[in-house]
Design an enzyme around this catalytic site. Sequence first.
Site, mmCIF file in Angstrom:
data_model
loop_
_atom_site.group_PDB
_atom_site.id
_atom_site.type_symbol
_atom_site.label_atom_id
_atom_site.label_comp_id
_atom_site.label_asym_id
_atom_site.label_seq_id
_atom_site.Cartn_x
_atom_site.Cartn_y
_atom_site.Cartn_z
ATOM 1 N N CYS A 3 0.847 -1.196 0.000
ATOM 2 C CA CYS A 3 0.000 0.000 0.000
ATOM 3 C C CYS A 3 0.878 1.238 0.000
ATOM 4 O O CYS A 3 1.664 1.460 0.934
ATOM 5 C CB CYS A 3 -0.920 -0.006 1.217
ATOM 6 S SG CYS A 3 -1.919 1.496 1.374
ATOM 7 N N CYS A 11 -1.545 7.010 5.654
ATOM 8 C CA CYS A 11 -2.603 6.318 6.380
ATOM 9 C C CYS A 11 -2.001 5.083 7.046
ATOM 10 O O CYS A 11 -1.357 4.273 6.375
ATOM 11 C CB CYS A 11 -3.740 5.911 5.441
ATOM 12 S SG CYS A 11 -5.019 4.893 6.216
ATOM 13 N N CYS A 14 -4.303 0.352 8.694
ATOM 14 C CA CYS A 14 -4.064 -1.091 8.583
ATOM 15 C C CYS A 14 -2.751 -1.427 9.298
ATOM 16 O O CYS A 14 -1.670 -1.399 8.702
ATOM 17 C CB CYS A 14 -4.002 -1.509 7.122
ATOM 18 S SG CYS A 14 -5.577 -1.309 6.253
ATOM 19 N N GLN A 205 -22.230 -6.983 7.755
ATOM 20 C CA GLN A 205 -20.810 -7.273 7.876
ATOM 21 C C GLN A 205 -20.019 -6.680 6.708
ATOM 22 O O GLN A 205 -20.483 -6.642 5.571
ATOM 23 C CB GLN A 205 -20.582 -8.781 7.931
ATOM 24 C CG GLN A 205 -21.183 -9.458 9.146
ATOM 25 C CD GLN A 205 -20.402 -9.205 10.419
ATOM 26 O OE1 GLN A 205 -19.343 -8.573 10.395
ATOM 27 N NE2 GLN A 205 -20.906 -9.695 11.531
ATOM 28 N N TYR A 234 -29.612 -9.729 18.900
ATOM 29 C CA TYR A 234 -28.805 -8.788 18.116
ATOM 30 C C TYR A 234 -28.822 -9.250 16.656
ATOM 31 O O TYR A 234 -27.782 -9.384 16.011
ATOM 32 C CB TYR A 234 -27.358 -8.702 18.610
ATOM 33 C CG TYR A 234 -27.196 -8.514 20.105
ATOM 34 C CD1 TYR A 234 -27.205 -7.241 20.663
ATOM 35 C CD2 TYR A 234 -27.014 -9.608 20.945
ATOM 36 C CE1 TYR A 234 -27.039 -7.063 22.027
ATOM 37 C CE2 TYR A 234 -26.847 -9.443 22.313
ATOM 38 C CZ TYR A 234 -26.858 -8.169 22.856
ATOM 39 O OH TYR A 234 -26.689 -8.004 24.204
ATOM 40 N N GLU A 255 -33.760 -7.333 17.635
ATOM 41 C CA GLU A 255 -32.796 -6.286 17.270
ATOM 42 C C GLU A 255 -33.398 -4.942 17.670
ATOM 43 O O GLU A 255 -34.586 -4.692 17.448
ATOM 44 C CB GLU A 255 -32.515 -6.329 15.771
ATOM 45 C CG GLU A 255 -31.781 -5.138 15.200
ATOM 46 C CD GLU A 255 -30.403 -4.951 15.807
ATOM 47 O OE1 GLU A 255 -30.100 -3.811 16.206
ATOM 48 O OE2 GLU A 255 -29.639 -5.933 15.874
ATOM 49 N N ASN A 300 -25.005 -12.230 18.665
ATOM 50 C CA ASN A 300 -24.026 -11.571 17.799
ATOM 51 C C ASN A 300 -23.939 -10.103 18.237
ATOM 52 O O ASN A 300 -24.374 -9.207 17.532
ATOM 53 C CB ASN A 300 -24.461 -11.679 16.330
ATOM 54 C CG ASN A 300 -23.446 -11.060 15.386
ATOM 55 O OD1 ASN A 300 -22.256 -11.037 15.671
ATOM 56 N ND2 ASN A 300 -23.930 -10.528 14.272
ATOM 57 N N CYS A 327 -17.013 -10.092 17.721
ATOM 58 C CA CYS A 327 -15.986 -9.296 17.036
ATOM 59 C C CYS A 327 -14.952 -8.766 18.020
ATOM 60 O O CYS A 327 -14.103 -7.958 17.663
ATOM 61 C CB CYS A 327 -16.631 -8.140 16.265
ATOM 62 S SG CYS A 327 -17.531 -6.963 17.310
#
Length: 380
Positions: A3, A11, A14, A205, A234, A255, A300, A327
């Site tokens: 990159c 940036c 990442c 997602q 969720y 939800e 979730n 996550c």
Amino acid sequence: MQCSYYDAAVCRSCALMGQAYDLQVQGKERHVRRLLPGGVEWLPAVAGPESGFRNKAKMVVGGTSARPTLGILDGAGRGVDLQACGLYPPALSRIFPVLEAFITTARLTPYSVPDRSGELKNVLVTLSPDGELMVRFVLRSQESVARIRKHLPDLGDVAVVSANILAEHKAVVEGPLEIPLTSAQTLRMRVNGIDLHLRPQSFFQTNTEVASAMYRQAAEWVDEADPGSLWDLYCGVGGFALHCASPGRDVTGIEVSAEAIASARTSRDELGLERVRFTAADATAFALGAARPPDLVIVNPPRRGIGPELAGWLESSGVRHVVYSSCNAESLARDLAAMPSLRPTRARLLDMFPQTAHYEVITLLERGHDRLSRPLPVAG
């Protein structure tokens, strides 16, 4: 993945850029294995492409109306253009120069964070698996909505366009008010042969390929347990609930977002699933107020996890199986500690976010004597 933005220190979002992708995945798996208890059967990690995988772009708008930037802000609040970011597939990135020209044509003044002036804050773009696009303009007020509407043909073939109003000066992506600008108000996200309907303020997602594998894994575990009743807490736009629906099985999706529930109901009705229902409610309040628990629960949650109240309810509920998609492995570990009767027996890492330290992990929890037929491996 190489990159030029990262190499030039323009940036650094990442954090794992430049590290071999297989080593990234191995490092994430080591991290989550340290956090989860022993005795877990680990399935092979799911990893998709290391670049061009994102189905959405959250572009901060900077610069001027005549020369806008789409990307991020630097430390001084100035716009940094990232239109050539390699995380976006060509089907998504092709809209960026169109949006740049549109900002100039529609005379949209980028919002200046240091000066707290201007109108256009962010542009949010989502790509469907079929190549259709949703574009959302996040604005300070409704002053420029008429101009955006007037110039909509300049955007070309975009399925869904809306204006989102974020009046406050705060570090959030979008505000509460959404103004539809096209007749179509949902983006069709086709996943594993199931059409999920994404409305502008609904969550989906970021990595469609890996999300598809995540839904398939959950459905496999659920079908093996064969529950007569299931809750998807969720549930978002209904991905887990719709994948796990089966004749003779009562499925309930919960939800807090009314927009997401409307999307889930649309998918359910198209599929003709009479024993699936979706309700807009707080997941914890719904569980604590229910007359009886289901046979299986899918959770979730956001990064904070399910929290002590819901974890405590699951621990004492008698629910035999829980599928937990997380996550944030740290909050997952905290929640597992609050549910000692529900032991994790199988788990799988899903690398939803290559080039970063983030990932998803899906875990099957089983209550002591109700283990599925497959024996546990010896920890080690």
